[in-house]
Design an enzyme around this catalytic site. Structure first.
Site, PDB file in Angstrom:
ATOM      1  N   LYS A  18       0.849  -1.194   0.000  1.00 20.47           N
ATOM      2  CA  LYS A  18       0.000   0.000   0.000  1.00 20.47           C
ATOM      3  C   LYS A  18       0.885   1.245   0.000  1.00 20.47           C
ATOM      4  O   LYS A  18       1.902   1.281   0.706  1.00 20.47           O
ATOM      5  CB  LYS A  18      -0.905  -0.018   1.244  1.00 20.47           C
ATOM      6  CG  LYS A  18      -1.979   1.071   1.247  1.00 20.47           C
ATOM      7  CD  LYS A  18      -2.871   0.990   2.494  1.00 20.47           C
ATOM      8  CE  LYS A  18      -4.003   2.013   2.448  1.00 20.47           C
ATOM      9  NZ  LYS A  18      -4.895   1.913   3.613  1.00 20.47           N
ATOM     10  N   SER A  24      -9.877   2.139   2.551  1.00 20.30           N
ATOM     11  CA  SER A  24      -8.927   2.837   1.705  1.00 20.30           C
ATOM     12  C   SER A  24      -7.913   1.919   1.020  1.00 20.30           C
ATOM     13  O   SER A  24      -7.285   2.327   0.050  1.00 20.30           O
ATOM     14  CB  SER A  24      -8.147   3.855   2.538  1.00 20.30           C
ATOM     15  OG  SER A  24      -7.352   3.204   3.505  1.00 20.30           O
ATOM     16  N   SER A  70     -10.388   0.017   6.823  1.00 24.46           N
ATOM     17  CA  SER A  70      -9.724   0.118   5.517  1.00 24.46           C
ATOM     18  C   SER A  70      -9.024  -1.141   5.038  1.00 24.46           C
ATOM     19  O   SER A  70      -8.581  -1.204   3.893  1.00 24.46           O
ATOM     20  CB  SER A  70      -8.718   1.263   5.536  1.00 24.46           C
ATOM     21  OG  SER A  70      -9.394   2.482   5.373  1.00 24.46           O
TER      22      SER A  70
END
Ligand SMILES: [Mg+2]
Ligand SMILES: [Zn+2]
Lengths: 494, 95, 494
Positions: C78, C158, C182
């Site tokens: 990420k 997210s 997330s």
């Protein structure tokens, strides 16, 4: 009460000081970067100090210990639980956009400082609190026409913000407060107190009121960097406020700067925005919880502080209050005095203790301080050491040199850095105690001044001093004055 | 709580985000909507509840006083939009 | 044998040990898969050379009979994790051009365990979002489509890029972070496994901060076993993060015994929302039956304050974010938009650098911390947080784990929910309470919606009891037998 006079009568000045004292530590409060003064720009900066993404603070144990030590030195409450908050504002030298500080729960609570005023009286000033926080970086505004240059070496160094109660009433008291605080910090070894290098900075809160009236609106003068400037800034600010009020105006609560060149305060442009610091507990840190035993350990290890030392100098050593307070004012002078005293006591065990204490004090406060001040050096760098002072006194006690010669020897010590015994040896300054030599000199003087001898013997006692002077002159000052007196009296008595 | 345009402008300044005058109205509406929704918290009495700042059931760990970082100004300055002579540069500030 | 990109980490580990293929083969297959699926916009940076280099080292280690827990496993990272020498943007324009000079603790641990880096994956800007549509670098597409409807769907957020990358078989696993759901919500939307560990289990050092008291990193994988393996490598105490728990990391894989006999599983009645799709309720009931069939005992519990978790979260998270994001000021890294004065530069930079959702949250956060509102909002939210945590603590006196849906819906179309922030926030209604209480939670794919989209079930455990969470998740996985695959993935349709 000290008041200042205005057109409409007397005004009382209310002063509270916030001192930012840089903690003595190797590394910064929340990072492993170094703290030394004067390094090349941005060479003592970690990614934590520069607030890079994802960087996190971890607290330095020594900084916590130093804050506790200082709190104990200020006879203050130590809060076993304290909390770090973020103080949010934007500025070029505040990389994170917030300063990690302590807001609602500081590490140290209420304490006090006792001031010794010039007239010998004392004043106790309350300490509101002491908290730990990060220093900001440095902005250089005068390097370029369009840009401010930012150096983050100082960013993140631990500061103790020490806040006084608004107990101070005059610029002199404010000066005395700062001197005393600096002295305590130096005794404790928690801050070097060097105001020129910015390791101690002062914000002054000043307001004026008619005696007995409620507190007036205050102005804060930021970052004043010498004790003299603090006193000037307060003087000027108080007068400015009195004039405004007497002219029918009112004081705006604002942040001001002291312009040392002009000796005036002016509003600080960058603080024109109303501030809203949005304090909240720093979620990267947890409550700081101290062990009471650990705090007790620090308490036990505290050095003797100036007030206690002064009391001991008076009661145990028999020094006058004045001498004691001068000697303890700086840790270095107190240390010098004590080591010289210890050395002389060891070398001259026969002398009464009280005499030694006074003799050393007189030497230190007299010839030594005069020479030190003239040299512009610090005690640590000065070539005259405590051992040399002790030796100089011992040479007098054992009659090797006279008090008069001691002055010359001291001057030579300052000049050459050599020990007094070496100088006495080298320059042949040894006192003449050989009665034969002295008798010879006396005989010669009496012979050469037969008329004066006759006058003396006919009752002109005052001539005795003349004969002593002549004999000393003849022996280049080396004759033992006591012996000269004794022999001369005998011989004149004929 | 309904935020007015002036309040939005004030907090935008505090947060140093430029908001064009023409956006204030819309933002005030959005933020007011969120705040009104948030205010359902007032249904709950929280008298005597100790606020929770962190779930971590620990106290603050401490680091030794050792210099372990720094000495790499190039690294610190490498990402700077503007730098010179080892300094970060920002538009001139008048104090 | 299945395509290399369709293996689980456990299968790939076995294949490498048996020398059925090399780490290089794995890396090459995944590098090709990344290239093949670019239309998903999952990767912001591809690092094929780095992957091959790391794979080469893995092969060398494996040849010597060495190698860590993730030796040779290609992973996606990420873009919230700082990676040394590789651009890191947190999905924001304001970090455009930023290359960290350091590696986050979690990714450093992954590399130390032998993992291979494929690239940095897309995400909602600063992890603020539940759809991956707030990224400055474009939305990510979910590899799944509704049956008979080719409109692109969101992967959740997210960690949307992570979810899409793993679901589309471009990586064996990915790192995610979870502040309010997330990891778990995108895992549910993409039909994969995602675990948010206990707050403090994985170091936050080097992860771009969103809300420091809530952020936690965790793995996103295609099986519970893979999640256990990967979490084992990511977790552990880090002295650089003051909130990192000084606890040993258990062998999570060893917990996957399938034996949950006698365990009490709580079913919180407050998680039955009005208007929640019936199929989600049904799946939840199915989950309860599976666990019961495996010998666990379902227990109805109450988490009274559930309803208040979201509004409390939308005070706490924006408040922390407003402060955490103050460092993006155009001075030391990232975007700078010139301005006449420092403040103008700040305002222009932050206006251009942050997207609408980030600005909204910064403004909310600034407001709730501002003078006069702190008590009414921030303090109130912290008190609610205490009550929410207390609810869980109470429940865990009687139950060993809690079962609930992960999200109140399946994936929605890109553009849906976008004009109503609160509707978007409601996506996290079942995940946010877990973050507020700091507990571990896993999402495991458990079935398909009527439209053919994956739905996850969430298992919540006691603090630092990820082992139980994984064990129960593993039983769900075995019972569900979820084998459906997304319509769009590397290697073509399933
Ligand atoms: Mg202050
Ligand atoms: Zn301060």
């Amino acid at each position: 009460m000290s008041l200042i006079e205005g057109r409409t009568g007397s005004w009382e000045v209310i002063i509270g000081l916030e001192v930012h004292a840089q903690v003595i530590s190797n590394a910064k409060l929340f990072s492993g970067a170094a703290t030394a003064f004067g390094a090349e720009p941005n060479t003592q900066v970690s990614t934590v100090d520069a607030a890079f993404p994802g960087m996190l603070p971890v607290i330095n144990r020594i900084c916590v210990e130093q804050a506790v030590r200082t709190g104990l030195g200020l006879k203050a409450e130590i809060n076993l639980v304290s909390v770090f908050d973020r103080k949010n504002y934007f500025y070029a030298d505040l990389p994170a956009g917030y300063q990690i500080s302590q807001y609602t729960r500081p590490i140290v609570g209420k304490g006090e400082i006792v001031l010794d005023m010039a007239d010998g009286s004392t004043r106790t000033i309350g300490i509101t609190r002491l908290h730990l926080e990060q220093d900001a970086g440095k902005s250089l505004h005068d390097q370029h026409a369009e840009y401010t240059y930012v150096d983050l070496n100082r960013a993140g160094i631990a500061l103790m913000e020490i806040v006084s109660e608004p107990d101070l009433r005059t610029a002199e008291e404010a000066g005395a407060y700062l001197k005393k605080l600096r002295s305590i910090l130096r005794y404790l070894g928690t801050c070097d107190g060097n105001m020129e290098e910015g390791s101690m900075r002062c914000d002054c809160n000043v307001s004026v009121r008619k005696p007995g009236a409620p507190l007036g609106t205050r102005c804060e003068i930021k970052n004043v960097n010498s004790i003299r400037y603090v006193m000037q800034a307060i003087e000027h600010e108080a007068r400015r406020q009195v004039e405004i009020i007497e002219d029918g105006g009112k004081i705006d609560q604002e942040t001001r700067l002291f312009d040392a060149n002009k000796g005036v305060t002016r509003p600080m442009r960058s603080k024109e925005h109303a501030h809203d610091y949005r304090y909240f507990p720093d979620p990267d840190l947890l409550p700081l919880v101290l062990d009471g035993k650990w705090v007790d350990g620090i308490r036990k290890g505290l050095p003797e502080l100036p007030d206690a030392k002064k009391t001991r100098f008076e009661s145990a050593l028999g020094l006058s209050a004045y001498n004691a307070s001068v000697l303890v004012a700086e840790k270095e002078s107190a240390d010098l005095y004590e080591s010289a005293l210890a050395a002389v006591a060891k070398a001259a065990p026969g002398q009464p203790k009280a005499k030694l204490a006074v003799d050393v004090a007189n030497l230190v406060m007299g010839d030594y301080f005069a020479a030190l001040n003239a040299s512009g050096k610090s005690i640590a760098d000065f070539q005259v050491t405590p051992a040399m002072l002790a030796e100089l006194l011992v040479l007098q006690y054992d009659n090797t040199i006279s008090g008069r010669l001691a002055k010359d020897v001291f001057a030579a010590m300052v000049e050459t850095g050599k020990s007094p015994s070496a100088l006495v040896e080298e320059r042949g300054l040894k006192q003449v105690t050989d009665t034969g030599a002295i008798d010879g000199a006396i005989d010669a003087v009496l012979k050469a001044n037969g008329d004066k001898v006759a006058e003396y013997r006919s009752g002109k006692d005052k001539l005795f001093g003349f004969f002593v002077g002549q004999v000393m002159k003849a022996t280049q000052g080396k004759a033992n004055p006591a012996l000269v007196n004794e022999r001369l009296k005998q011989k004149l008595a004929g | 709580m309904a935020l007015d345009k002036a309040t939005v402008a004030r907090i935008a300044t505090l947060a140093r985000i430029k908001v064009p005058e023409s956006d204030l109205e819309r933002l005030a509406g959005e933020l007011s909507g969120i705040l009104t929704w948030i205010e359902q918290l007032n249904e709950v009495s929280t008298d005597g509840v100790e606020p929770m700042a962190s779930v971590a059931e620990m106290t603050l760990p401490m680091r030794e006083d050792k210099v372990t970082d720094g000495g790499q100004p190039e690294k610190i300055l490498a990402n700077a939009p503007q730098q010179a002579l080892g300094f970060f540069l920002v538009p001139k500030v008048v104090e | 044998m299945a395509a290399l990109t369709d293996l689980t980490i456990a299968e790939a580990r076995a294949g490498l040990r048996k020398k059925e293929f090399s780490a290089r083969d794995l890396a090459e297959a995944h590098i090709a898969a990344v290239a093949e699926t670019r239309q998903l916009n999952a990767y912001l940076v591809e690092t094929p050379e780095r992957a091959l280099e790391m794979a080469k080292r893995s092969d060398e280690k494996l040849a010597r009979g060495q190698g860590g827990a993730l030796e040779g496993m290609p992973l996606a990272i990420k873009d919230l994790f700082c990676t040394e020498g590789i651009p890191t943007t947190a999905g924001s324009r304001i970090l455009g051009g930023f290359t960290p000079p350091y590696e986050s603790t979690v990714t450093a641990k992954l590399w130390a365990a032998g993992a291979v880096m494929l690239g940095k994956v897309n995400m909602d800007e600063f992890a603020m979002g539940s759809s991956n549509t707030t990224s400055a670098y474009g939305a990510v597409e979910n590899p799944w489509r509704r049956r008979g409807d080719n409109r692109p769907l969101v992967p959740g957020g997210s960690s949307g890029g992570s979810a899409a990358a793993v679901a589309a078989r471009t990586a064996l696993g990915a790192t995610g972070t979870d502040t309010g759901g997330s990891i778990r919500q995108p895992a549910s939307f993409a039909g994969i496994v995602g675990i948010k560990p206990t707050y403090g289990r994985c170091s936050r050092w080097g992860i771009v901060a969103f809300a420091s008291s809530l952020d936690q990193a965790g793995p996103m994988t295609r099986s519970v076993r893979d999640a256990a393996i990967m979490l084992g490598a990511m977790a552990g105490h880090d002295p650089k993060d003051s909130t990192s728990a000084p606890l040993p990391v258990p062998d999570f894989e060893a917990a996957l015994t399938g034996d949950i006999r006698g365990m009490k599983i709580g079913n919180p009645r407050e998680y039955r929302l009005d208007g929640m799709p019936a199929e989600i309720e049904q799946l939840w009931q199915q989950g309860i039956s599976w666990l019961k069939a495996a010998g666990a005992e379902p227990v109805d519990i109450s988490l009274k304050m559930t309803k208040y978790a979201l509004p409390a979260y939308y005070i706490i998270a924006p408040a922390e974010a407003s402060s955490n994001l103050a460092r993006y000021d155009g001075v030391r890294f990232g975007l700078r938009v010139p301005g006449e004065s420092l403040d103008e530069m700040y305002e222009a930079t932050r206006a251009a650098g942050f997207g609408a959702e980030v600005k909204r949250r910064i403004l909310i956060g600034t407001y709730v911390l501002s003078a006069g509102y702190y008590d009414a909002y921030y303090l109130k939210a912290q008190k609610l947080r205490a009550l929410i945590a207390q609810d869980f603590a109470e429940a865990f006196k009687t139950v060993d784990a809690i079962l609930a849906p992960t999200a109140p819906s399946a994936a929605f179309a890109i553009g849906e929910n976008s004009d109503d922030p609160i509707a978007m926030y409601l996506n996290d209604v079942f995940t946010v309470p877990v973050n507020l209480a700091g507990l571990p939670g896993i999402s495991v794919p458990a079935g398909l919606s009527g439209e053919g989209l994956p739905l996850g079930l969430q298992v919540i455990g006691r603090a630092f009891d990820e082992a139980t969470v994984l064990k129960v998740g593993d039983v769900i996985e075995r019972s569900a037998g979820f084998t459906a695959k997304p319509q769009f993935m590397a290697g073509g349709r399933a």
